[in-house]
Design a protein around this motif. Structure first.
Motif, PDB file in Angstrom:
ATOM      1  N   LEU A   1      -9.554  23.422 -14.318  1.00  0.00           N
ATOM      2  CA  LEU A   1      -9.777  22.550 -13.232  1.00  0.00           C
ATOM      3  C   LEU A   1     -10.943  21.161 -13.415  1.00  0.00           C
ATOM      4  O   LEU A   1     -10.457  20.282 -13.142  1.00  0.00           O
ATOM      5  N   PRO A   2     -11.754  21.587 -14.188  1.00  0.00           N
ATOM      6  CA  PRO A   2     -12.671  20.201 -14.529  1.00  0.00           C
ATOM      7  C   PRO A   2     -12.079  19.344 -15.109  1.00  0.00           C
ATOM      8  O   PRO A   2     -12.004  18.048 -14.931  1.00  0.00           O
ATOM      9  N   SER A   3     -11.348  19.660 -16.244  1.00  0.00           N
ATOM     10  CA  SER A   3     -10.777  18.734 -17.158  1.00  0.00           C
ATOM     11  C   SER A   3      -9.630  18.148 -16.464  1.00  0.00           C
ATOM     12  O   SER A   3      -9.119  16.800 -16.525  1.00  0.00           O
ATOM     13  N   MET A   4      -8.759  19.074 -15.803  1.00  0.00           N
ATOM     14  CA  MET A   4      -7.678  18.396 -14.817  1.00  0.00           C
ATOM     15  C   MET A   4      -8.068  17.375 -13.921  1.00  0.00           C
ATOM     16  O   MET A   4      -7.463  16.346 -13.471  1.00  0.00           O
ATOM     17  N   ALA A   5      -9.362  17.587 -13.128  1.00  0.00           N
ATOM     18  CA  ALA A   5      -9.752  16.655 -12.127  1.00  0.00           C
ATOM     19  C   ALA A   5     -10.140  15.499 -12.783  1.00  0.00           C
ATOM     20  O   ALA A   5      -9.846  14.369 -12.398  1.00  0.00           O
ATOM     21  N   THR A   6     -10.817  15.549 -14.010  1.00  0.00           N
ATOM     22  CA  THR A   6     -11.266  14.166 -14.775  1.00  0.00           C
ATOM     23  C   THR A   6      -9.866  13.352 -14.895  1.00  0.00           C
ATOM     24  O   THR A   6      -9.665  12.232 -15.119  1.00  0.00           O
ATOM     25  N   VAL A   7      -8.930  14.108 -15.825  1.00  0.00           N
ATOM     26  CA  VAL A   7      -7.586  13.470 -16.156  1.00  0.00           C
ATOM     27  C   VAL A   7      -6.996  12.977 -14.886  1.00  0.00           C
ATOM     28  O   VAL A   7      -6.249  11.878 -14.955  1.00  0.00           O
ATOM     29  N   GLY A   8      -6.930  13.678 -13.911  1.00  0.00           N
ATOM     30  CA  GLY A   8      -6.181  13.352 -12.624  1.00  0.00           C
ATOM     31  C   GLY A   8      -6.730  12.188 -11.889  1.00  0.00           C
ATOM     32  O   GLY A   8      -6.298  11.167 -11.576  1.00  0.00           O
ATOM     33  N   LEU A   9      -8.277  11.938 -12.092  1.00  0.00           N
ATOM     34  CA  LEU A   9      -8.773  10.671 -11.721  1.00  0.00           C
ATOM     35  C   LEU A   9      -8.355   9.312 -12.584  1.00  0.00           C
ATOM     36  O   LEU A   9      -8.268   8.433 -11.948  1.00  0.00           O
ATOM     37  N   PHE A  10      -8.475   9.822 -13.734  1.00  0.00           N
ATOM     38  CA  PHE A  10      -8.012   8.621 -14.866  1.00  0.00           C
ATOM     39  C   PHE A  10      -6.329   8.077 -14.462  1.00  0.00           C
ATOM     40  O   PHE A  10      -6.240   6.930 -14.423  1.00  0.00           O
ATOM     41  N   THR A  11      -5.928   9.188 -13.995  1.00  0.00           N
ATOM     42  CA  THR A  11      -4.215   8.931 -13.805  1.00  0.00           C
ATOM     43  C   THR A  11      -4.169   8.245 -12.397  1.00  0.00           C
ATOM     44  O   THR A  11      -3.380   7.094 -12.237  1.00  0.00           O
ATOM     45  N   ILE A  12      -5.032   8.548 -11.503  1.00  0.00           N
ATOM     46  CA  ILE A  12      -4.974   7.782 -10.034  1.00  0.00           C
ATOM     47  C   ILE A  12      -5.353   6.588 -10.214  1.00  0.00           C
ATOM     48  O   ILE A  12      -4.694   5.406  -9.696  1.00  0.00           O
ATOM     49  N   VAL A  13      -6.475   6.117 -10.968  1.00  0.00           N
ATOM     50  CA  VAL A  13      -6.933   4.819 -10.829  1.00  0.00           C
ATOM     51  C   VAL A  13      -6.058   3.990 -11.778  1.00  0.00           C
ATOM     52  O   VAL A  13      -5.813   2.889 -11.742  1.00  0.00           O
ATOM     53  N   GLY A  14      -5.460   4.690 -12.765  1.00  0.00           N
ATOM     54  CA  GLY A  14      -4.546   3.875 -13.845  1.00  0.00           C
ATOM     55  C   GLY A  14      -3.265   3.311 -13.001  1.00  0.00           C
ATOM     56  O   GLY A  14      -2.821   2.221 -12.901  1.00  0.00           O
TER      57      GLY A  14
ATOM     58  N   ILE B   1       0.874  -1.061  -0.151  1.00  0.00           N
ATOM     59  CA  ILE B   1       0.090   0.041   0.003  1.00  0.00           C
ATOM     60  C   ILE B   1       0.906   1.342   0.218  1.00  0.00           C
ATOM     61  O   ILE B   1       0.549   2.269  -0.843  1.00  0.00           O
ATOM     62  N   ALA B   2       1.942   1.094   0.860  1.00  0.00           N
ATOM     63  CA  ALA B   2       2.973   2.269   0.772  1.00  0.00           C
ATOM     64  C   ALA B   2       3.606   2.648  -0.666  1.00  0.00           C
ATOM     65  O   ALA B   2       3.584   3.793  -0.885  1.00  0.00           O
ATOM     66  N   VAL B   3       3.897   1.528  -1.260  1.00  0.00           N
ATOM     67  CA  VAL B   3       4.639   1.599  -2.541  1.00  0.00           C
ATOM     68  C   VAL B   3       3.446   2.146  -3.669  1.00  0.00           C
ATOM     69  O   VAL B   3       3.838   3.154  -4.247  1.00  0.00           O
ATOM     70  N   SER B   4       2.232   1.794  -3.422  1.00  0.00           N
ATOM     71  CA  SER B   4       1.308   2.081  -4.306  1.00  0.00           C
ATOM     72  C   SER B   4       1.059   3.557  -4.154  1.00  0.00           C
ATOM     73  O   SER B   4       0.766   4.440  -4.909  1.00  0.00           O
ATOM     74  N   ALA B   5       1.007   4.126  -2.778  1.00  0.00           N
ATOM     75  CA  ALA B   5       0.574   5.451  -2.558  1.00  0.00           C
ATOM     76  C   ALA B   5       1.800   6.479  -3.151  1.00  0.00           C
ATOM     77  O   ALA B   5       1.586   7.615  -3.589  1.00  0.00           O
ATOM     78  N   GLU B   6       2.935   6.020  -2.919  1.00  0.00           N
ATOM     79  CA  GLU B   6       4.135   6.741  -3.465  1.00  0.00           C
ATOM     80  C   GLU B   6       4.081   6.997  -4.882  1.00  0.00           C
ATOM     81  O   GLU B   6       4.365   7.581  -5.629  1.00  0.00           O
ATOM     82  N   ARG B   7       3.544   5.560  -5.618  1.00  0.00           N
ATOM     83  CA  ARG B   7       3.562   5.719  -7.081  1.00  0.00           C
ATOM     84  C   ARG B   7       2.362   6.581  -7.404  1.00  0.00           C
ATOM     85  O   ARG B   7       2.796   7.272  -8.574  1.00  0.00           O
ATOM     86  N   VAL B   8       1.236   6.708  -6.813  1.00  0.00           N
ATOM     87  CA  VAL B   8       0.201   7.499  -7.142  1.00  0.00           C
ATOM     88  C   VAL B   8       0.671   8.815  -7.206  1.00  0.00           C
ATOM     89  O   VAL B   8       0.610   9.786  -7.986  1.00  0.00           O
ATOM     90  N   LEU B   9       1.339   9.333  -5.963  1.00  0.00           N
ATOM     91  CA  LEU B   9       1.630  10.594  -5.646  1.00  0.00           C
ATOM     92  C   LEU B   9       2.616  11.189  -6.700  1.00  0.00           C
ATOM     93  O   LEU B   9       2.527  12.270  -7.324  1.00  0.00           O
ATOM     94  N   LEU B  10       3.775  10.376  -6.886  1.00  0.00           N
ATOM     95  CA  LEU B  10       4.917  10.628  -7.662  1.00  0.00           C
ATOM     96  C   LEU B  10       4.546  10.878  -9.234  1.00  0.00           C
ATOM     97  O   LEU B  10       4.369  11.653 -10.022  1.00  0.00           O
ATOM     98  N   GLY B  11       3.444   9.671  -9.586  1.00  0.00           N
ATOM     99  CA  GLY B  11       3.062   9.393 -10.919  1.00  0.00           C
ATOM    100  C   GLY B  11       2.072  10.532 -11.245  1.00  0.00           C
ATOM    101  O   GLY B  11       2.028  11.084 -12.361  1.00  0.00           O
ATOM    102  N   LEU B  12       1.294  10.927 -10.459  1.00  0.00           N
ATOM    103  CA  LEU B  12       0.284  11.821 -10.521  1.00  0.00           C
ATOM    104  C   LEU B  12       0.972  13.285 -10.962  1.00  0.00           C
ATOM    105  O   LEU B  12       0.368  13.911 -11.755  1.00  0.00           O
TER     106      LEU B  12
END
Length: 295
Positions: free
Chosen positions: A195-208, A75-86
């Motif tokens: 911001l709306p488009s960035m939130a949408t793209v950010g959600l796609f990135t987080i889930v990915g 979980i810690a690795v995934s959290a670091e990956r999401v924050l850095l990758g996002l």
């Protein structure tokens, strides 16, 4: 004058709502089944009594998972990956999409660059060259191997590009008249309006990043460096417990059903995404139609 729907329109609306409601229920039922199994006793699971509600509720599976260092480390690795990758994905997406949103008169050979990025989305060098590249760059068994190969998500770039092109040109021209340059225009005007488009793209990135498992298994030599998705793929799909279970765990598992432990890990793995989504939902509907309305 109030327009009243005809009987046929009312029936059609009722049918659409009923279909969407049934589809929503079908999407929720598997999650309820996973949650019910994770909270049920081993005897109830083995006897097939568990469907969508827990039977003989117990928190043993969650207690077992909570003390698993391998699960918590993933979980810690995934959290670091999401924050850095996002952070990397969003910055590079904006920096690539903004110039590509300009007309050919402002950016020479803009169409050629756009097709070059689309080409990379349709074709890749292959699995072996990708592995060799990561290895030669010294990124094996590091967090960078999970982030940098997909640092520029072309699909997200296309979404942002279309949204940037839909912004009023008059607003940008007025900014230039006030002495605003391209760099300041991007970060002071274009990004806040997007911001709306960035939130949408950010959600796609987080889930990915959160759900991607193959890169972890491919590029990580040590299972202790697995992100959560790779960990779950190893435990739940491959059912390989050799790398993550010791003698004490094997003894403790005798009082639990392995399906309950798997279900608990799956539910905990999906929980962070469920927590993030409500905060981005108000931007999601406006961002999902980005670029659809033209002047």
């Amino acid at each position: 004058m109030v327009h009243r729907k005809t009987l046929g329109q009312q029936a059609a609306s009722a049918g659409i709502y009923a279909f969407l409601a049934a589809l929503s229920i079908l999407c929720v039922l598997p999650l309820l089944n996973v949650l019910a199994i994770s909270l049920s006793s081993a005897a109830a699971i083995q006897s097939g009594k568990v469907s969508f509600f827990p039977v003989e509720i117990t928190g043993g599976a969650y207690a077992f998972v909570a003390q698993k260092k391998a699960f918590l480390a993933s979980i810690a690795v995934s959290a670091e990956r999401v924050l850095l990758g996002l952070a990397i994905n969003m910055v590079l997406t904006v920096l690539v999409a903004y110039p590509l949103s300009k007309d050919g008169s402002q950016f020479s050979f803009r169409t050629g660059y756009a097709w070059l990025f689309v080409f990379t989305m349709l074709f890749s060098g292959g699995l072996v060259p990708s592995y060799i590249l990561v290895k030669e760059l010294g990124m094996l068994d590091t967090l960078w191997a999970l982030v940098l190969p997909g640092a520029v998500p072309v699909f997200n770039v296309i979404l942002m590009l279309n949204f940037f092109r839909a912004l009023p040109k008059e607003l940008q021209e007025a900014a230039f008249m006030d002495g605003c340059g391209y760099w300041k225009l991007l970060w002071r005007i274009v990004v806040p309006l997007s911001l709306p488009s960035m939130a949408t793209v950010g959600l796609f990135t987080i889930v990915g990043h959160w759900n991607e498992w193959f890169a972890g298994i491919l590029f990580m030599n040590d299972s202790a460096h697995y992100p959560l998705a790779s960990y779950l793929q190893t435990v739940v799909v491959q059912m390989d417990f050799t790398k993550i279970m010791d003698v004490d765990d094997a003894i403790y598992m005798q009082s639990l059903d392995d399906r309950a432990v798997k279900a608990a890990q799956i539910f905990l793995g999906a929980l962070p995404i469920f927590c993030v989504y409500p905060f981005l939902q108000r931007f999601f509907m406006s961002g999902i139609v980005l670029g659809s309305v033209k002047e």
